[in-house]
Design a protein around this motif. Structure first.
Motif, short mmCIF file in Angstrom:
data_model
loop_
_atom_site.label_atom_id
_atom_site.label_comp_id
_atom_site.label_asym_id
_atom_site.label_seq_id
_atom_site.Cartn_x
_atom_site.Cartn_y
_atom_site.Cartn_z
N ASN A 15 2.47 2.03 8.48
CA ASN A 15 2.72 0.94 9.41
C ASN A 15 3.59 -0.08 8.69
O ASN A 15 3.12 -0.77 7.79
N GLY A 56 -0.31 0.04 5.29
CA GLY A 56 0.24 -1.03 6.11
C GLY A 56 1.05 -1.96 5.21
O GLY A 56 0.51 -2.51 4.25
N ILE A 86 -3.31 -2.17 2.24
CA ILE A 86 -2.66 -3.25 2.97
C ILE A 86 -1.84 -4.04 1.95
O ILE A 86 -2.41 -4.59 1.00
#
Length: 138
Positions: A15, A56, A86
């Motif tokens: 992502n 992400g 992340i």
């Protein structure tokens, strides 16, 4: 089985967003947005780690004074038993601002590699194969 009692995952979700701050203040480049969507689809059936399956990345592209004020700090978090990473990572604002769409995409690719390099030492991840694959995306 993974941390949640599920069968091991054999894909990766990448992502990646268009650069934060920059998009909010200067607009989103359509070609960069398309690249982000293409990259997400491209990596969907790839596997680079037996544990990490979601990455992400939030690239931040802001003037230096914004960074100096303490906003958009770089960070790396692994959650879910290292199934998800992340990452917030900074980009060179002046270079991105002056770039055409193609150069912006090249800079975004460099940023993706820089971000992924930050996690490869924290979990088993085939960085070399990921880098090879990233360069295949047009």
């Amino acid at each position: 089985m993974n941390l949640y009692g599920k069968e091991p995952c054999t894909h990766m979700d990448l992502n990646i967003n268009s650069p934060a701050y920059f998009g909010e203040h200067y607009g989103v480049d359509d070609d960069v947005c398309r690249f982000c969507q293409t990259a997400a689809a491209f990596f969907k059936d790839k596997e680079y780690s037996s544990s990490l399956h979601i990455i992400g990345i939030t690239p931040a592209c802001a003037p230096q004074e914004v960074y100096d004020s303490g906003l958009w700090k770089e960070s790396v978090r692994l959650i879910g038993g290292k199934e998800c990473a992340i990452i917030t990572i900074r980009m060179d604002f002046n270079r991105y601002y002056k770039a055409d769409s193609g150069e912006k995409i090249l800079q975004l690719k460099e940023t993706i590699l820089k971000a992924v390099k930050k996690i490869k030492s924290r979990c088993s991840f085939d960085y070399a194969l990921f880098e090879q694959d990233l360069h295949k995306i047009r």
